[in-house]
Scaffold this active site. Structure first.
Site, short mmCIF file in Angstrom:
data_model
loop_
_atom_site.label_atom_id
_atom_site.label_comp_id
_atom_site.label_asym_id
_atom_site.label_seq_id
_atom_site.Cartn_x
_atom_site.Cartn_y
_atom_site.Cartn_z
N CYS A 83 -36.50 34.84 15.15
CA CYS A 83 -35.32 35.56 15.69
C CYS A 83 -35.81 36.42 16.86
O CYS A 83 -36.76 37.20 16.70
CB CYS A 83 -34.73 36.44 14.60
N GLN B 120 -11.65 24.11 14.43
CA GLN B 120 -12.57 24.00 13.29
C GLN B 120 -13.85 23.31 13.75
O GLN B 120 -14.84 23.29 13.03
CB GLN B 120 -11.94 23.19 12.16
N ASN B 121 -13.78 22.73 14.96
CA ASN B 121 -14.91 21.96 15.47
C ASN B 121 -16.01 22.89 15.99
O ASN B 121 -15.75 24.02 16.39
CB ASN B 121 -14.45 21.03 16.60
N CYS C 93 -31.08 39.56 10.26
CA CYS C 93 -30.51 40.75 10.93
C CYS C 93 -29.17 40.48 11.57
O CYS C 93 -28.54 41.38 12.13
CB CYS C 93 -31.50 41.25 11.98
N TYR D 113 -28.24 19.49 11.60
CA TYR D 113 -27.56 20.13 12.73
C TYR D 113 -28.26 19.84 14.06
O TYR D 113 -27.60 19.75 15.10
CB TYR D 113 -27.41 21.65 12.49
N CYS E 181 -29.42 34.83 13.07
CA CYS E 181 -30.52 35.27 12.22
C CYS E 181 -29.98 35.63 10.85
O CYS E 181 -29.11 36.53 10.73
CB CYS E 181 -31.22 36.48 12.84
N HIS F 77 -15.31 28.03 12.76
CA HIS F 77 -16.44 27.54 11.96
C HIS F 77 -17.76 27.67 12.69
O HIS F 77 -18.75 27.06 12.29
CB HIS F 77 -16.21 26.08 11.55
N GLY G 177 -5.63 16.47 14.89
CA GLY G 177 -6.87 15.84 14.45
C GLY G 177 -7.54 16.51 13.28
O GLY G 177 -8.77 16.56 13.21
N THR G 178 -6.73 16.99 12.33
CA THR G 178 -7.33 17.60 11.14
C THR G 178 -6.65 17.04 9.89
O THR G 178 -5.45 16.81 9.86
CB THR G 178 -7.26 19.14 11.18
N1 APR Z 1 -7.17 10.85 17.02
C1 APR Z 1 -6.49 11.72 16.24
N2 APR Z 1 -6.81 11.98 14.95
C2 APR Z 1 -7.89 11.35 14.46
C3 APR Z 1 -8.65 10.42 15.21
C4 APR Z 1 -8.25 10.18 16.55
N3 APR Z 1 -8.90 9.32 17.34
N4 APR Z 1 -9.65 9.95 14.42
C5 APR Z 1 -9.51 10.57 13.23
N5 APR Z 1 -8.46 11.39 13.24
C6 APR Z 1 -7.95 12.24 12.17
C7 APR Z 1 -8.13 11.66 10.78
O1 APR Z 1 -7.00 10.88 10.43
C8 APR Z 1 -8.21 12.93 9.92
O2 APR Z 1 -6.92 13.33 9.50
O3 APR Z 1 -8.72 13.43 12.19
C9 APR Z 1 -8.78 13.99 10.88
C10 APR Z 1 -10.23 14.35 10.58
O4 APR Z 1 -10.26 14.96 9.31
P1 APR Z 1 -11.65 15.52 8.76
O5 APR Z 1 -12.70 14.50 8.96
O6 APR Z 1 -11.37 16.06 7.39
O7 APR Z 1 -11.99 16.72 9.77
P2 APR Z 1 -11.39 18.19 9.77
O8 APR Z 1 -9.97 18.18 9.29
O9 APR Z 1 -11.67 18.74 11.10
O10 APR Z 1 -12.30 18.93 8.67
C11 APR Z 1 -12.09 20.32 8.53
O11 APR Z 1 -13.95 20.44 6.99
O12 APR Z 1 -16.02 19.79 6.39
C12 APR Z 1 -15.33 20.80 6.96
O13 APR Z 1 -16.17 22.37 8.47
C13 APR Z 1 -15.75 21.03 8.38
O14 APR Z 1 -14.41 21.77 10.23
C14 APR Z 1 -14.50 20.80 9.19
C15 APR Z 1 -13.40 20.98 8.16
#
Ligand code: APR
Length: 231
Positions: free
Chosen positions: A133, A88-89, A117, A53, A114, A106, A172-173
């Site tokens: 802490c 989630q970021n 506590c 981290y 901590c 997240h 983007g997930t």
């Molecule tokens: N623009 C848009 N989407 C994108 C880009 C981009 N430039 N680059 C990658 N992606 C997409 C990928 O296609 C994918 O679907 O972003 C997504 C990323 O997926 P993950 O890497 O699984 O990330 P995320 O979905 O945020 O993960 C969720 O999993 O590990 C845990 O806590 C962690 O918050 C995270 C959670």
């Protein structure tokens, strides 16, 4: 006026130079989740977890928000209804791009927690293993990150927003981690129109009314322009 609820994932920060988790060469290809993203991993080897981290915290502090982060801030400013961003970021780039009221389900790299506590404070750039802490002086500091097996933050607040959503967007997930991956179903139950903005189809793509594929810095500003053009 219509309420917009937006869920973002690592893909929205990819073009700011921050790695995603499950793409080719992503963070989970470089590190084992059980070693660096679980309470058990932290108990087993806190130094390894802090190093993981600390590196991400330093990288995130040097990253700049991109056009997608800025477009969502513009939407919050110019949309006549409420715009809620749930992320989630943990990188803080939504706020750096001008967004407000962001819900960090997240946690955030900028926070320290901590383990003894529950006190929270701003994390130093490089957190030491025996970071004391400020409240209980225990050497029990951990990153304020929600690990696998832990309950994400602000879930009641998030479900309350989803129940009122008129528009729900996932940006983007990969749609592989719950409970976030099920938010689209909560929004559908509330009667919301749903849209996925992603580089490629996510695991939950079939649940969405609409999809916009492409890099976030291209599709998110275009989507915001479309919405604002509809006012
Ligand atoms: N623009 C848009 N989407 C994108 C880009 C981009 N430039 N680059 C990658 N992606 C997409 C990928 O296609 C994918 O679907 O972003 C997504 C990323 O997926 P993950 O890497 O699984 O990330 P995320 O979905 O945020 O993960 C969720 O999993 O590990 C845990 O806590 C962690 O918050 C995270 C959670």
């Amino acid at each position: 006026m219509e309420k917009i609820v937006i869920l973002t994932g690592a893909g929205i920060s990819a073009e700011s130079g921050l790695g995603t988790f499950r793409d080719e060469g992503g963070l989970w290809a470089q590190h084992r989740i059980e070693d660096v993203a679980t309470p058990e991993g932290f108990a087993r080897d806190p130094a390894l977890v802090h190093a993981f981290y600390n590196a991400r915290r330093v990288q995130a502090a040097q990253a700049q928000p991109n056009a997608a982060h800025r477009a969502l801030a513009r939407l919050q400013r110019d949309w006549p209804g409420e715009v809620v961003i749930v992320t989630q970021n943990v990188d803080g780039l939504h706020e750096a791009g001008g967004a407000s009221g962001v819900i960090h389900m997240h946690g955030t790299l900028a926070g320290a927690l901590c383990a003894a506590c529950g006190h929270r404070w701003p994390a130093p750039a490089e957190m030491a293993v025996d970071e004391p802490c400020p409240a209980c002086a225990g050497p029990t500091a951990r990153p304020d990150i929600v690990w696998f097996g832990e309950v994400p933050y602000s879930m009641d607040q998030i479900y309350g927003h989803l129940a009122q959503a008129d528009i729900f967007a996932a940006i983007g997930t990969s749609g592989q981690v719950y409970p976030a991956a099920a938010f689209v179903h909560e929004a559908i139950a509330a009667g919301a129109r749903t849209v996925e903005l992603n580089l490629e189809p996510s695991a939950g793509v079939s649940s969405f009314d609409e999809t916009l594929f492409g890099p976030a810095t291209q599709v998110v500003p275009r989507w915001v322009d479309l919405l604002l053009g509809q006012r």
